[in-house]
Scaffold this active site. Structure first.
Site, short mmCIF file in Angstrom:
data_model
loop_
_atom_site.label_atom_id
_atom_site.label_comp_id
_atom_site.label_asym_id
_atom_site.label_seq_id
_atom_site.Cartn_x
_atom_site.Cartn_y
_atom_site.Cartn_z
N HIS A 1 37.75 39.67 43.36
CA HIS A 1 38.30 40.38 44.43
C HIS A 1 37.97 39.96 45.89
CE1 HIS A 1 39.13 44.58 46.26
NE2 HIS A 1 38.61 44.20 47.16
N GLU A 2 36.79 39.57 46.14
CA GLU A 2 36.57 38.94 47.30
C GLU A 2 36.98 37.39 47.68
OE1 GLU A 2 35.45 40.69 49.46
OE2 GLU A 2 34.83 42.39 48.15
N HIS B 1 40.61 38.18 48.70
CA HIS B 1 40.67 38.26 50.00
C HIS B 1 40.27 36.70 50.65
CE1 HIS B 1 40.64 42.57 50.51
NE2 HIS B 1 39.66 42.67 50.18
N HIS C 1 43.55 34.70 50.84
CA HIS C 1 44.74 35.15 51.78
C HIS C 1 44.18 34.89 52.98
CE1 HIS C 1 46.84 39.22 52.95
NE2 HIS C 1 47.57 38.20 53.13
ZN ZN Z 1 38.86 44.41 49.27
#
Ligand code: ZN
Length: 713
Positions: free
Chosen positions: A496-497, A500, A503
């Protein structure tokens, strides 16, 4: 202090973590604030040309310096806490906050942006630059910059009053949480509760100078009681205390609790019950009415019909009805699965637990028993298959394949010896970006996991600045000579991290305000992160990033299948609960009259009767502690959780169609979603990637809500 002597004022490269000391903070921040204020004075002169190079670029440069210096301070505050650093942070933070607030209210700057927007240069700017200008103007308008002076005055008062009420709301929730405790002196009344929870409860009682065990409403105490306590009366009283916090119904919960203690312990409660005035002072009901009325008034001052409309201006969702339709549609589709989950729970509770009816305080308990009966496997067992080096290598290989990049370990100054540093290069060997990985929990680190920006990609007069990210987790550190072992939840968190992070790192944008995750709509910003989580449920990915810490064998397929089945346990019920909250929030801020005869509680009741499969007892005062929307940033925004999940699941479904390791689809995701950041609306990026509008099908399928609900799960 000289500029060059203060490492926080050195912007020539990566942060100089080995050199930064708490005593550098105040001089650096004071210097930057003074420099920036002087510059802004110049930039807002009438003679300063309203052009990108004339004022927007120099302002961006100045703000970036402050952002980077303060970013290092904030980062250290989060990962390397010390009394000196905390002191320096607290001392300087208000100055920085004041600066940004004043900047957002600087009307002369607003005029410059408007002139730039209206001027001949605007059409020559890059897409990213135009978006930065549009966003600036939008944000000035939403902060009331265009209002005539008496309305502006009122608008400012509303903002101030709203902030106070939000703080008070959170304080009331916390004070009432702290006020309620149940003391039990009979060990027999505590069957089922795990030993570590009992130990904490015993220590808490001891601290009060009492024998027995003390249970409180904070999650680490409350949740295990609700999940494991076989004592139904104890669960009921804890539940009642929890759901009446910060309301007028709290007093009755205290009386019921005193009775329970007397019954269980054979003597009256020694706990002093708070005086009714204190309970009345914690009541959030009048605050909710005020907060809603103020939001409504502020929206109307800005020229909008409702607060929900204002909230959606900078978001991806276009108008409240679109959100309501989205939520209602999802609710209608999830409902049969929620009903199935509920029926299964009821049948199990009756047959195995002797519970005729599943009450609100039985749900967590019966669910936990049902989960154990169906999917018996332990986190401990799964952990043996996910040693950190294997997981990292697997994750890196995955994104290398998908995005045509290479990730290699690199060297840099860090704040802690266990922190690692990596560089990303593209197919041509060019540097794309770098990131720090700080994986392990320690006493000096804040809890949770997050990605933060150290540097952001942008074009400067010195050339292209490459992005740098912090990835911070709180995994258990390695013990002895074995590598750290991650639970599957840890693996999901890491992915998940990292989503990010990618991105931020794979952006191609050259203007600070919309580079990486900046300027991305709030209800779309979780797309790349949740997207990455999907790979952790993909057998072809998981088998390559798992290896038993002792034998090296990959995760057994049978165990993986059990994990997969457990993932969707009660997904219908959980979805309906999220939708209930989201619908309540959106109705409250779009078509509810705060001055009308209907109360928010009555509105919630209506929503529940349409959406929920179980109705809680009449004393339930859930809105009174719904801090997300009354004291947090989620007002008219709670739907974002589901909204972003739909986007990420639907984006991932293209990989399911084309092959989850398909490089062409990966390149498209990189180019259309990750690379463009906030430089264009998220819906356009989504369409460009997916070739169509988003649909909810993939999310329902991933949650096991497409097969016939009658079939056994
Ligand atoms: Zn998040």
């Amino acid at each position: 202090m000289q500029m060059d002597a203060n490492p926080l004022l050195d912007f020539s490269g990566l942060p100089r973590f080995a050199a930064v000391r708490p005593e550098h903070i105040a001089p650096a921040i004071d210097q930057l604030l003074a420099d920036n204020r002087a510059l802004i004075d110049e930039l807002t002169h009438a003679e300063t040309p309203a052009t990108w190079a004339g004022f927007a670029q120099p302002l961006e440069d100045a703000n970036e310096r402050l952002g980077r210096a303060w970013g290092v301070v904030g980062h250290l505050h989060a990962v390397l806490d010390s009394p000196e650093l905390r002191e320096a942070y607290k001392e300087n933070q208000p100055k920085v906050v004041q600066y940004w607030t004043a900047l957002g209210q600087n009307l002369a700057l607003f005029e410059k942006y408007k002139a730039l927007r209206a001027g001949p240069e605007f059409d020559q700017l890059t897409r990213a630059q135009r978006k930065v200008v549009e966003n600036e103007i939008r944000d000035f308008r939403l902060s009331g910059a265009e209002l005539p002076s008496e309305k502006k005055q009122r608008y400012a008062e509303i903002q101030e009053e709203s902030a106070k009420l939000a703080t008070k709301f959170a304080e009331n929730a916390l004070d009432s949480t702290n006020a309620f405790a149940v003391h039990v002196e009979e060990r027999a009344a505590l069957a089922g509760i795990p030993d570590d929870v009992l130990e904490t409860a015993r220590a808490a009682a001891e601290k009060d100078g009492r024998a027995g065990w003390k249970f409180v409403l904070h999650i680490p105490s409350y949740l295990p009681v609700m999940q494991y306590a076989e004592n139904r009366s104890l669960r009921e009283i804890m539940y009642r205390g929890s759901v009446t916090r910060a309301s007028e119904a709290f007093a009755a919960a205290f009386r019921a609790k005193a009775e329970l203690e007397q019954r269980t312990n054979g003597k009256p409660s020694a706990e002093p019950t708070p005086v009714p005035e204190a309970i009345a002072a914690w009541d959030n009901t009048p605050l909710i009415a005020c907060i809603l009325a103020l939001r409504q008034e502020a929206a109307q001052l800005l020229g909008y019909a409702t607060f929900a409309e204002v909230s959606l201006v900078p978001k991806m969702a276009e108008h409240p009805q679109q959100v309501l339709d989205f939520l209602e549609d999802l609710a209608a589709r999830a409902r049969p699965y929620g009903e199935r989950d509920w029926a299964e729970l009821g049948a199990f509770a009756a047959a195995e637990l002797g519970l005729e009816r599943v009450e609100a305080w039985d749900i967590a308990f019966a669910s936990e028993r049902l989960r154990q009966a169906r999917y018996a496997f332990s986190d401990q067992e799964v952990k043996q298959y996910f040693p950190e080096p294997k997981v990292l290598a697997g994750m890196f290989r995955l994104v290398e394949t998908l995005y045509g990049i290479r990730i290699e370990e690199d060297q840099a100054e860090t704040w802690e010896p266990s922190v690692r540093f990596f560089r990303i290069t593209d197919g041509a060997g060019e540097l794309v970006g770098q990131f720090y990985l700080d994986p392990y929990a320690r006493a000096t680190k804040r809890g949770g996991a997050w990605m933060d920006e150290a540097m952001t990609r942008r074009l400067t007069r010195q050339g292209l600045q490459r992005p740098v990210a912090y990835l911070v987790c709180n995994f258990s550190a390695p013990v002895g000579d074995k590598p750290a072992l991650l639970t599957h939840d840890d693996v999901l968190t890491l992915f998940h991290e990292f989503g990010h992070g990618l991105h931020h790192l794979l952006t191609k944008v050259e203007s600070l305000g919309v580079s990486g995750i900046r300027g991305v709509e709030w209800d779309a910003v979780e797309l790349p992160s949740q997207f990455m989580e999907n790979f952790c449920w993909e057998w072809d990915v998981v088998r390559h990033m798992s290896a038993h810490v002792d034998t090296g064998a990959p995760l057994p397929r049978a165990l993986f299948d059990k994990m997969l089945a457990a993932k969707n346990f009660q997904s219908g019920l959980q979805t309906l609960r999220q939708l209930e909250y989201a619908l309540f929030d959106m109705h409250l801020h779009s078509d509810f009259d705060p001055a009308g005869a209907k109360s928010p509680l009555a509105l919630l009741d209506e929503v529940r009767r349409r959406v929920a499969v179980s109705i809680p007892p009449a004393y339930n005062r859930f809105p009174n502690t719904f801090s997300h929307i009354f004291a947090g940033g989620y007002s008219a925004g709670y739907y974002s959780y589901k909204w972003a999940e739909v986007l990420s699941a639907d984006a991932y479904s293209l990989f399911e169609e084309k092959g989850v390791l398909d490089a062409a689809t990966g390149a498209r995701f990189r180019d259309e979603i990750l690379a463009v950041g906030g430089s264009r609306p998220a819906i356009e990026s989504f369409r460009a990637f997916r070739g169509r509008e988003p649909t909810v099908e993939a999310l329902l399928r991933h949650n096991g809500m497409t097969e016939s609900p009658a079939a056994p799960a």
